[in-house]
Motif scaffolding. Structure first.
Motif, short mmCIF file in Angstrom:
data_model
loop_
_atom_site.label_atom_id
_atom_site.label_comp_id
_atom_site.label_asym_id
_atom_site.label_seq_id
_atom_site.Cartn_x
_atom_site.Cartn_y
_atom_site.Cartn_z
N THR A 78 0.81 -1.22 0.00
CA THR A 78 0.00 0.00 0.00
C THR A 78 0.85 1.28 0.00
O THR A 78 0.31 2.37 -0.19
CB THR A 78 -0.94 0.03 1.22
N GLN A 81 0.45 3.40 -3.06
CA GLN A 81 -0.88 3.96 -3.32
C GLN A 81 -1.03 5.26 -2.53
O GLN A 81 -1.56 5.29 -1.44
CB GLN A 81 -1.96 2.95 -2.93
N ARG A 84 -4.05 6.53 -0.62
CA ARG A 84 -4.55 5.61 0.41
C ARG A 84 -3.66 5.67 1.64
O ARG A 84 -2.48 6.01 1.56
CB ARG A 84 -4.55 4.17 -0.13
N SER A 86 -1.74 3.71 4.69
CA SER A 86 -1.17 2.40 5.01
C SER A 86 -1.19 2.19 6.52
O SER A 86 -0.67 3.01 7.29
CB SER A 86 0.26 2.31 4.48
N ARG A 92 -4.64 -4.45 11.52
CA ARG A 92 -5.68 -4.60 10.51
C ARG A 92 -6.79 -5.56 10.93
O ARG A 92 -7.49 -6.12 10.09
CB ARG A 92 -5.06 -5.04 9.18
N ASN A 226 2.72 7.68 3.39
CA ASN A 226 1.29 7.49 3.63
C ASN A 226 1.02 6.51 4.77
O ASN A 226 -0.05 5.92 4.86
CB ASN A 226 0.58 7.01 2.36
N ARG A 227 2.01 6.36 5.65
CA ARG A 227 1.84 5.48 6.81
C ARG A 227 1.04 6.22 7.88
O ARG A 227 1.56 7.14 8.52
CB ARG A 227 3.20 5.04 7.35
N ALA A 259 -7.17 -2.56 4.72
CA ALA A 259 -5.94 -2.81 3.96
C ALA A 259 -5.38 -1.55 3.31
O ALA A 259 -4.19 -1.28 3.38
CB ALA A 259 -6.19 -3.88 2.90
N ALA A 260 -6.21 -0.77 2.67
CA ALA A 260 -5.76 0.44 1.97
C ALA A 260 -6.91 1.43 1.98
O ALA A 260 -7.76 1.43 1.11
CB ALA A 260 -5.34 0.11 0.54
#
Length: 372
Positions: A78, A81, A84, A86, A92, A226-227, A259-260
């Motif tokens: 991810t 992406q 999105r 992550s 999760r 994007n974490r 997930a994303a």
């Protein structure tokens, strides 16, 4: 061992309470270096943490148990992406504390009845050095990233401990198998490892996005990418993961809706919606404001001007933490003219010093860029 596996543990080993004699000095050095960041409870509990017998003088044996949470997909997929968010593999699904503690209590009750002994159970919220104990028990070895690495399950083990007054035969310790490999150190986006086997939480994305309550230092925001909750980079690149297995615990398997996650959708979460959306997961413990702070950093790193509207809508948020990161994100996404227009509407009326400082930085950066 059979009983433990029946209820969901994947590995179990036993250590002596005096099996980590080097732990006190190593912990002391780590704390003195300030590598615990704002986690003052690490200092407050240092004496009990360093010696199991200080925590519970009656303990005679320590049972270390592991639950495999190995993923079925690439944990780093991810990161590419950018629109999105992550989330770390461990978060999760259900909060692992809840999943493991119930299992520990069941095993502890079984042991207490069978051995006529007293027992205490601990997950990682207690002052127990599970990782050195797990290494001493032969469950795995601490890699250069400080995480336990199992030759059976790679990096993907949740640990729990049972202290008991029963005298049990101990297992042989595991030796380190890192060799010259330093993949985990080199992959870190924020250079959180000052040396092998040392972690500086002040630069660690997992600490910054989960435990850190304030503003994330500006020089580390770009590395976060994007974490938005935790980081798996150093775990995911370990060569020992070639032996990893997918988790057999349904409550720890990845939920596809985690997930994303679309950043635009996350940026619109208010507190009640956030609590409902992440109920039962580790994410909920961080709280809405810190989570949206992380989301806005991801938006700022997205290179997607289409997400600017989400940040603009948060310039008037009740939380200064959120407002400040909305300003930073817009400074990364919008041209000078748009920034100047927004500052006239928002910056002049801002009453929080930290948010005003973010406005000052972005206006100054835009002036410098225009002059150049």
């Amino acid at each position: 061992m059979e009983r433990a596996k029946e209820i969901g543990f994947d590995t179990i080993r036993i250590a002596s309470p005096d099996s980590i004699p080097l732990a006190p000095e190593r912990l002391k050095a780590w704390l003195e270096a300030g590598h615990h960041a704002s986690m003052d409870w690490m200092v407050d509990t240092a004496e009990r943490r360093a010696d199991p017998r200080t925590l519970w003088p009656e303990v005679r044996s320590i049972i270390l148990l592991g639950v495999n949470y190995g993923p079925t997909t690439d944990p780093l997929a991810t990161l590419s992406q950018k629109d999105r968010g992550s989330i770390s593999i461990y978060a999760r699904n259900r909060d692992y504390h809840d999943v493991i503690k119930g299992k520990l209590k069941e095993i502890a009750g079984f042991l207490a009845a069978k051995a006529s002994s007293d027992v205490k159970v601990f997950v990682d919220t207690a002052p127990v050095m599970e990782k050195p104990l797990a290494e001493a028990a032969g469950l795995g070895f601490q890699g250069k990233h400080t995480v336990i690495v199992s030759r059976e399950f790679g990096n993907w083990l949740f640990l729990g401990a049972i202290f008991t007054t029963a005298e049990l035969p101990v297992d042989e310790p595991e030796r380190n198998h890192c060799g010259s490999c330093r993949r985990c150190l080199d992959v870190c986006p924020t250079n959180a490892f000052p040396a092998p086997f040392q972690l500086d939480a002040r630069r660690c994305i997992s600490y910054l996005t989960i435990e850190h309550k304030g503003h994330i230092p500006e020089d580390l925001r770009k590395g976060i990418g994007n974490r938005i909750f935790g980081c798996d980079d150093c775990l995911a690149v370990c060569p020992w993961n070639k032996f990893a297995q997918a988790s057999r615990e349904a409550k720890l398997m990845q939920r596809e809706d985690l997930a994303a996650l679309p950043l635009a959708e996350l940026a619109r979460l208010d507190d009640p919606t956030f609590r409902t959306r992440f109920s039962g997961t580790p994410i909920k413990r961080t709280g809405r404001d810190r989570f949206i702070r992380n989301v806005l950093i991801a938006i700022g790193n997205s290179d997607d001007a289409g997400l600017a509207d989400e940040a603009i809508s948060l310039l008037a948020d009740e939380s200064p933490l959120v407002r400040a990161m909305a300003v930073w994100a817009l400074g990364r996404l919008l041209p000078r003219e748009a920034i100047m227009s927004l500052s006239a509407k928002h910056a002049e009326h801002e009453d929080d010093a930290d948010v005003r400082e973010e406005w000052r930085r972005i206006l100054s950066a835009n002036e410098d860029a225009h002059a150049a």
